[in-house]
Each structure stands twice: as structure tokens, then as C-alpha cells.
Design a protein around this motif. Structure first.
Motif, PDB file in Angstrom:
ATOM      1  N   UNK A  54       7.469  12.233   2.895  1.00 52.35           N
ATOM      2  CA  UNK A  54       7.059  10.834   2.956  1.00 52.35           C
ATOM      3  C   UNK A  54       5.800  10.652   2.122  1.00 52.35           C
ATOM      4  N   UNK A  55       5.814   9.599   1.306  1.00 50.78           N
ATOM      5  CA  UNK A  55       4.661   9.326   0.448  1.00 50.78           C
ATOM      6  C   UNK A  55       3.582   8.629   1.274  1.00 50.78           C
ATOM      7  N   UNK A  56       2.330   8.889   0.950  1.00 54.50           N
ATOM      8  CA  UNK A  56       1.243   8.265   1.717  1.00 54.50           C
ATOM      9  C   UNK A  56       1.066   6.790   1.366  1.00 54.50           C
ATOM     10  N   UNK A  68       3.148  13.636  -1.540  1.00 51.33           N
ATOM     11  CA  UNK A  68       3.903  13.475  -0.305  1.00 51.33           C
ATOM     12  C   UNK A  68       3.544  14.481   0.798  1.00 51.33           C
ATOM     13  N   UNK A  93       0.828  -1.205   0.000  1.00 55.29           N
ATOM     14  CA  UNK A  93       0.000   0.000   0.000  1.00 55.29           C
ATOM     15  C   UNK A  93       0.866   1.261   0.000  1.00 55.29           C
ATOM     16  N   UNK A  94       2.150   1.091   0.387  1.00 56.06           N
ATOM     17  CA  UNK A  94       3.016   2.257   0.459  1.00 56.06           C
ATOM     18  C   UNK A  94       3.284   2.795  -0.947  1.00 56.06           C
ATOM     19  N   UNK A  95       2.993   4.060  -1.162  1.00 52.27           N
ATOM     20  CA  UNK A  95       3.236   4.660  -2.479  1.00 52.27           C
ATOM     21  C   UNK A  95       4.673   5.160  -2.545  1.00 52.27           C
ATOM     22  N   UNK A  96       5.175   5.342  -3.744  1.00 48.76           N
ATOM     23  CA  UNK A  96       6.547   5.834  -3.865  1.00 48.76           C
ATOM     24  C   UNK A  96       6.613   7.040  -4.802  1.00 48.76           C
ATOM     25  N   UNK A  97       7.795   7.667  -4.801  1.00 53.44           N
ATOM     26  CA  UNK A  97       8.020   8.813  -5.693  1.00 53.44           C
ATOM     27  C   UNK A  97       8.277   8.246  -7.081  1.00 53.44           C
TER      28      UNK A  97
END
Lengths: 453, 367
Positions: free
Chosen positions: B361-363, B346, A98-102
């Protein structure tokens, strides 16, 4: 004798003179990089090894090199670039999915490509197979197969994925080729900048011309930008004369882009044009299955996936969005969702349909099948009436949310079980019958289009 | 070799050198530490052939110059535990004798011939940096670096110098990003990538020293000279992603709160954040209230509320609890500014009074 063979022979001789530990420590990952006028360049894995070889083993290495290549006079040691050393592979500790990234950080600086988009993860169906085949052909023979390749279709149908895959695959097959992916907006801004800044003009034009494969996304944005179109035309001409591949994507065919220079339009049309349409039911289901493969824990049941595939018809992005919502909901509740819950969630999350009247639905269905409206209400079981009646009942249930008794009542006082039967029958047929799906789509498009006016 | 030096100083040098000795080397000597006298000092050196460390310990009494390679573990245990003010070291070939005022021991060393020298960097860039500023900056970002070597450029910390003297240190694992800036006396434009594991070791070394570092580096390697020690490491080659583009420029909701209070709430929420580490923020602008919620199906549920200054719209978003807590630690300020920029974008964590540290920090995806 190649550098590799020479070094192999030399190492073989050195190995005999040294202890195994010494040999392994100081000569592992060394290689001859080049030789020039009797000077041999030897690459070493680190500065410590380099200094050690220089100070301790120079004479030894030189002696053995000379027995195989007497012309060698001197040796120069250097440190190998990391790309030439074997990479160590520790798998990343993956945070929860579920963690989104850049996303932007994955983009390769030289090519502007996101390496995550590859053909491996691209799902092919009837709706995109031509575009996919053309894309593959381009990667195999860049500049020669289809030039330019023009891929068009609506939003969220995987055009960018396809374009990026072309770039990544070309890079993999032809590492020496210079590949560049750019949005048309940024490209046009670059060109504008070049036009306004004469000192930069040649450099920017040269930059684009130097690519072996240029990928321009969303080329419809070039419309109205007359000055950019002019420069763009010249760049494309120069590139295609040099057999350099250009790939475009757009949300529409060239002939539908208004305010487009005719010369550019004919350039766009001059190679291969392939469209991507909305995926059919089977493909939508295949996409959902691919997306949930390997995630057994929260994978929705088969009938739920089928339901999502039948409801979300517009595009792949929405399809994925719907799936994510269902999975997330089931995670929160820590159990699989029932069909009813899924329906409720999706009805909240999909775009609300235009409001319809029951009368309108019946009228549209009758019109489509060319039967007089009143026949639908009569107690006839003629085949050409039964089918439209069932479809009208299905639509009243699905799109109008009518209750079964209401629907039964509407059609000449029939029992609610008749309405239920009709609804289930059509739901089932929709999964199997491609023609029925097409018909349903057309009826719906009439329904909602008429409503607009 | 025969000399007497301070036992404490000697033990400290051995301990720092220990981390860099190559315990799996096929050459036994590389598993050990080199001792080498140099005028009135003794040099302690270790290397794994990618990184090297050496420290200079003053000698109280030099009786005979020389060198030896000693085994790490037993020597450290011996020198740290044996009491007394000084230690007397005497080596003959590969046999080493240690003596304190109450103990005498003999250790088998390694043939000293097999020990590499510290490499030199020719034609490198030079900069001088105070240890204190460097340490603070490196500490503030190291935790955010990627732990996997699959992408070596982000399993590294980016260190950049600008022509106005600013130095920026940044790290990201693609889920969060930390950057700390400080102003340095020597202004120079440069950029290199320090592998994160190496930087961790380097930080441990630096914590024992003060003063300033003279650094020399090129695109492949980095060397530091200090009056008491020197350090060498291989750098990461490659390009760090253009991270500045991910820093949001506009915000939908800004929350200013007491940092300690917020940190305590966030840590507490961690008890209930479960495997997913999901921590849910709810912001109520009208009430000036920030709510934190966590749920663990096995343990239970938890929520906490705190007063905050809020501008912008209300929101509800989920973040990884550990990522948020880790990013708050280097802030050290009294208040914290949380800046949200919408779903899928973020969260920026900053000190409202000081822009030298920024954390993104990304959600987490949520319903």
C-alpha cells in the motif's frame, strides 16, 4: 463499395425482416472486418452473439449480403477485440488526493511512456518557450523538423515532462509510429548486454533502430562509457538516415559533457539545441496558480502564493514541494495559514543558506553597485546610494534575519522605521521589477559563492 | 416439458442463474432463465451475452422432455418460499405450471426460441484447478482491483500460470496491490485478465461448489466446466502493468506484531480517521512500540500503542486506514510483518512465515 457501406446496406435490409428488439440485440456493434475471395469476416461483440448469428441468422445475412455483393460465398464470424467496442466510462472513485500511487504502473509497456505527461499540463514561460516550441514542432513533423532535438537544463525544470509529452503527443497524432522512451542508463545497459551477448546483439540493435521516435533521457550518463558510445553512434546514424526522430535530454550542453566521443557530440549538436533555464517569478507564480486551480478549499491566499514564488527560486520540483507542504499544513490545522506561519514552515524546509556576516552582505552590495562601502553608512540621499542601501537592508533582513533596529543601527544609527520602509519597498519592487530581480540574483550568487571559497 | 425435481436444488440453481440474467435486455427472453431437460437432468441457464452460467439439477421423475424460458423474480420467490421436498414443473408453449405438495401456480414465460446456447472455445488452453485454492486466492486479491473501467486492464484480476505449477493471482488499483500464489497440479504457462466484476460473480457461484474446475480459455474468453455447472465469460484484453517492479527489495524498518491485535487497533482508529481516512504510524524501535494515530476535526483524536518486534530505524508515516485493514484480512496468520521502505515508498504487509500472500500500500503525502 467499402466494407462499411456494404454492411450498412445489408443491415438495413435485415432490420426490415426482424423485430426491433431482435435486431438491436443481435446486430448491434457488428461490422465487416475484411473480405477475401468471396469470404466475408463479420465481427461480433461477444461469443454468444457470434454463436447465435452462426446458428440462426447465417442464411439471412448471406442472402442480403449477396443482393449487394453477388460475389460473396461464405461468412465467417469472429469476436471483435475490445478496443473496437465502445468503452464504458465510469469515473474512478478517487481516494483523497493525498493518497500516493504506484507511478510505475501507469507506464505504457510498448512505449515506456507515462500517459500523464502531456503538453496540456505543461506550463510555458519565457524560461522554456523555445524548448516547448521545438518539442511541438517535432511532434508535428517527426524526423523532419529538428533532428535530433537536444533539450538541456538543470534538474526539476520539466525536461522529462517535455520529453514524455513529445512521445505521448506523437502517439496521439501518428498512432502507427513506434515511439520509445528510455533513460540513457537503461539504454546503455541494453547496449552493454548486446555487446557481451553476441546472440542478442543484432536483436537489440534492431529493436532500437525500429523505433520511429526514440527519446533518450539524461544522455549525459553516456559519458565514460566508450563501448556504448560507439554502438550508440551507429544506431543514431542508422536512425537519422531513415529520417527517424531522436530526442535527447541532458543536464548540460553537449560541449560540457566530458569524455564524450567527438562524433557523438557533433551528432547531439547537429539538430536543434534548446535550453530550459530557471523559471522567472511570473512563471513560478503561474505554476503555483495552475497547481492550486480547482482546489479552492485549501488554496493558499494570493499573497502566500506570491511569497512562495518569490522565495523558491531554484526549480519547479522544489516549488511544488513547498506548495504541498503549505497545503498539507493548512489541512492539518483546518484553516489557511498566515504569512508568518508560511515563512516559518518554508524556512524549515528550504535548504539552509550558508551563514553570512552583515559585513559580507554590505560589502557585496557595495561592490555590485560600485559605490564605496562607507557611502552606505553616511547620511546621503543620493539616488545611487539610496538604492544599494535599501537592497543591503533588505538582504540583512531577509537573508541575515537581522532585527529592524539592528539594521537601522548598522547603517549609521538610522531609525528602525527606515529599515522597515527599505525592506517593504524592495519586497514590492521585486515583484514588479524584472531587472531588480536579476540584480538580486547576481548579488546573492556572489554572496553565497564567495562564501564557499 | 414435464418433470419433478428437488425443490432446494432447483431453487439454488435459479438463484445462482439470477445474477447473470440480463435485466435490461431488449429481448424479453434474455431477462429470463432457460429450463431445458437433458436426459435425467434439467439445465438452468442465464446470460447477458457477455457472461453465461448454467447448472445441471438432477430430475427425480422425467415425464416429458422439453424446455421453457421463465421469468426470474417470481419464479425464485415462488420456489424458495413454497414448502415441500419437491417441485413439479410442467410447461406448454410459454405457459409454465409449478406445483408443490400444497401449491399450484401458473406463470407466463417467454418464447423459448430466443435463448442463446453456451459458446464453445476452440483451440483454447486447458487447465484444471481445485475450487478451494482458486477461491482463496481470488478472495485475497479481488478487493484491490480498480473499480473504474477507464483502465480495463487494472479493473481486472491478473491470473498467471508458471511452468513449475505456480499460479499467481494479482490485482491493483494503483494505490495498493495484492498478490496470492498457490501451487497447482497441472503446470502450464499462461496469463489472462479476469474482469473484477465478473470475478466477483464467479466467486459467488464457486462458493456453492467443491471439487475442481476444468478451465478452457484463449485471449478473449474463459470457460469453466464442472460436474454440476458451467460458466463462460469474456476476458479483458490488454496488458496488466509490470507490477513486480514496484515491490520493494530492501526495507528501512520492519515491524512484527500480533495480527489480530494490530487489526483491532487499525479498525478502532478508523472511527477517527475522517474523510481522508488518514492513519498515522509511528515506530519507536528503542521501545519496541508501534503507535497509531488518527484525527477527525469533527469527532476528535485517537491514539493507540502496541508492543512489536522492530528492526531498523524509527519512522512516522501516514496510510489510508481502509487500505491497511483490507489488506490485513486475507492474511489469516497469527503475526503480521509490516515492512517500510522509506517515505514515498510502499508499505509491504506479509505473513512472516508464508510468502504466498503479499500486499503493498502506498503512503499518503504528509508533512
Amino acid at each position: 463499395m467499402t466494407n462499411e457501406e456494404l454492411w450498412k446496406l445489408t443491415l438495413h435490409d435485415i432490420e426490415i425482416e426482424l423485430s426491433p428488439a431482435n435486431f438491436a440485440t443481435w446486430f448491434a456493434q457488428t461490422a465487416i472486418l475484411d473480405q477475401l475471395n468471396g469470404k466475408i469476416m463479420v465481427g461480433t461483440p461477444s461469443a454468444f452473439v457470434k454463436e447465435w448469428l452462426e446458428n440462426k441468422y447465417l442464411k439471412l445475412v448471406l442472402k442480403h449480403l449477396r443482393t449487394h455483393a453477388p460475389e460473396v460465398r461464405s461468412i465467417e464470424f469472429s469476436i471483435l477485440s475490445q478496443s473496437m467496442l465502445p468503452p464504458s466510462k465510469t469515473p474512478p472513485p478517487k481516494p483523497h488526493e493525498e493518497q500516493m500511487d504506484f507511478r510505475e504502473l501507469y507506464v505504457d509497456k510498448d512505449t515506456n511512456l507515462n500517459p500523464r505527461y502531456t503538453f496540456d499540463t505543461f506550463i510555458v514561460g519565457r524560461f522554456n518557450e523555445i524548448a516547448h516550441a521545438a518539442a511541438l514542432a517535432v511532434t508535428e513533423k517527426p524526423g523532419l523538423a529538428y533532428n535530433p532535438l537536444y533539450i538541456y537544463g538543470g534538474v526539476g525544470l520539466g525536461k522529462t515532462h517535455l520529453l514524455q509529452s513529445i512521445g505521448n503527443q506523437t502517439r496521439a497524432l501518428f498512432p502507427a509510429k513506434r515511439v520509445y522512451y528510455v533513460s540513457t542508463e537503461r539504454f546503455a545497459n541494453d547496449i552493454m548486454f548486446a555487446i557481451r551477448t553476441p546472440s542478442e546483439k543484432e536483436a537489440i540493435k534492431e529493436k532500437y533502430r525500429s523505433f520511429d521516435l526514440l527519446i533518450l533521457d539524461d544522455v549525459q550518463f553516456i559519458a565514460n562509457r566508450t563501448a556504448s558510445q560507439e554502438e550508440m553512434f551507429h544506431i543514431f546514424n542508422a536512425m537519422s538516415e531513415a529520417s527517424k526522430q531522436i530526442v535527447f535530454s541532458s543536464d548540460r550542453a553537449p560541449k560540457s559533457i566530458i569524455n564524450l566521443d567527438d562524433r557523438l557530440r557533433s551528432r547531439f549538436e547537429g539538430g536543434m539545441m534548446a535550453d530550459v533555464v530557471e523559471p522567472d517569478y511570473e512563471t513560478r507564480l503561474a505554476i503555483l496558480q495552475a497547481k492550486t486551480a480547482g482546489k479552492e478549499e485549501y488554496r493558499p491566499a494570493a499573497d502566500i502564493l506570491e511569497y512562495i514564488a518569490s522565495v523558491i527560486q531554484t526549480n519547479i520540483r522544489e516549488l511544488e514541494g513547498a506548495l504541498n507542504t503549505i497545503v498539507a499544513n493548512s489541512k492539518i490545522r483546518r484553516r489557511p495559514l498566515s504569512a508568518e506561519e508560511v515563512k516559518e514552515i518554508l524556512s524549515k524546509n528550504t535548504k539552509p543558506r550558508k551563514s553570512l556576516s552583515a559585513q559580507h552582505i554590505i560589502k557585496s552590495v557595495a561592490q555590485f553597485y560600485d559605490v564605496p562601502e562607507r557611502f552606505l553608512f553616511e547620511k546621503t540621499r543620493r539616488k545611487e546610494v539610496v538604492r544599494p542601501r535599501q537592497i543591503a537592508m533588505y538582504l540583512l533582513r531577509e537573508d541575515f534575519s537581522g532585527s529592524y533596529p539592528y539594521i537601522g543601527q548598522k547603517f549609521g544609527g538610522r531609525d528602525h522605521t527606515t529599515a522597515i520602509h527599505a525592506y517593504l519597498k524592495i519586497s514590492n519592487d521585486l515583484k514588479k521589477d524584472e531587472r531588480l530581480r536579476e540584480e538580486m540574483k547576481t548579488i546573492r550568487s556572489h554572496l553565497y559563492e564567495d562564501d564557499k571559497s | 416439458m414435464d418433470f419433478i425435481c428437488s425443490r432446494i436444488e432447483f431453487a439454488k440453481g435459479l438463484k445462482l442463474a439470477e445474477h447473470l440474467a440480463d435485466r435490461v435486455s431488449t429481448i424479453p427472453a434474455l431477462q429470463g432463465i432457460l429450463l431445458e431437460t437433458n436426459k435425467n437432468t434439467v439445465i438452468i441457464r442465464s446470460t447477458d451475452l457477455n457472461t453465461g452460467f448454467q447448472m445441471t439439477v438432477p430430475v427425480r421423475e422425467m415425464r416429458r422432455e422439453g424446455s421453457a424460458v421463465i421469468p426470474v423474480r417470481p419464479t425464485i420467490q415462488l420456489v424458495s418460499s413454497a414448502g415441500g421436498d419437491t417441485v413439479h414443473v410442467e410447461a406448454e408453449d410459454s405457459i409454465v405450471h409449478f406445483a408443490t405438495h400444497t401449491t399450484t401456480s401458473t406463470l407466463k414465460g417467454y418464447p423459448k426460441d430466443d435463448f442463446p446456447t453456451m459458446p464453445k472455445i476452440k483451440n483454447g488452453e486447458h487447465i484444471s484447478v481445485p475450487i478451494e485454492s482458486f477461491l482463496k486466492a481470488a478472495h485475497s486479491v479481488l478487493f484491490a482491483a480498480a473499480r473504474s473501467d477507464i483502465r480495463p486492464e487494472i479493473a481486472s484480476v491478473l491470473i498467471r500460470g508458471f511452468s513449475d505449477g505456480l499460479i499467481k493471482i494479482a490485482a491493483t488499483d494503483s494505490f495498493r496491490l495484492a498478490e496470492r500464489a498457490f501451487t497447482n497440479k497441472t503446470a502450464k504457462q499462461f496469463s489472462f485478465l479476469f474482469p473484477w466484476r465478473r470475478l466477483g460473480e464467479f466467486i459467488r457461484i464457486l462458493e456453492n461448489f467443491s471439487g475442481s474446475l476444468d478451465c478452457v480459455f484463449d485471449s478473449q474468453q474463459f470457460f469453466v466446466d464442472h460436474q454440476n455447472f458451467s460458466y463462460f465469460t469474456r476476458l479483458t484484453e490488454g496488458k496488466f502493468p509490470d507490477y513486480e517492479q514496484v515491490i520493494p527489495r530492501s526495507f528501512t524498518t520492519e515491524v512484527t506484531a500480533n495480527r489480530t491485535e494490530f487489526l483491532e487497533h487499525a479498525k478502532l482508529a478508523g472511527i477517527f480517521s475522517g474523510q481522508m481516512k488518514e492513519m498515522r504510524f509511528k515506530v519507536y524501535p528503542a521501545d519496541g512500540l508501534l503507535e497509531i494515530r488518527t484525527t477527525d476535526s469533527e469527532i476528535g483524536e485517537h491514539s493507540s500503542r502496541m508492543k512489536a518486534d522492530i528492526t531498523g530505524s524509527g519512522l512516522e508515516m501516514s496510510f489510508n486506514q481502509r487500505y491497511v485493514v483490507e489488506g490485513l484480512d486475507p492474511l489469516l496468520s497469527e503475526t503480521v510483518l509490516l515492512r517500510f521502505s522509506g517515505s514515498g515508498r510502499p508499505l509491504v504487509i506479509q505473513n512472516p512465515q508464508d510468502v504466498s500472500y503479499i500486499y503493498l500500500v502506498m503512503p499518503m503525502k504528509s508533512v
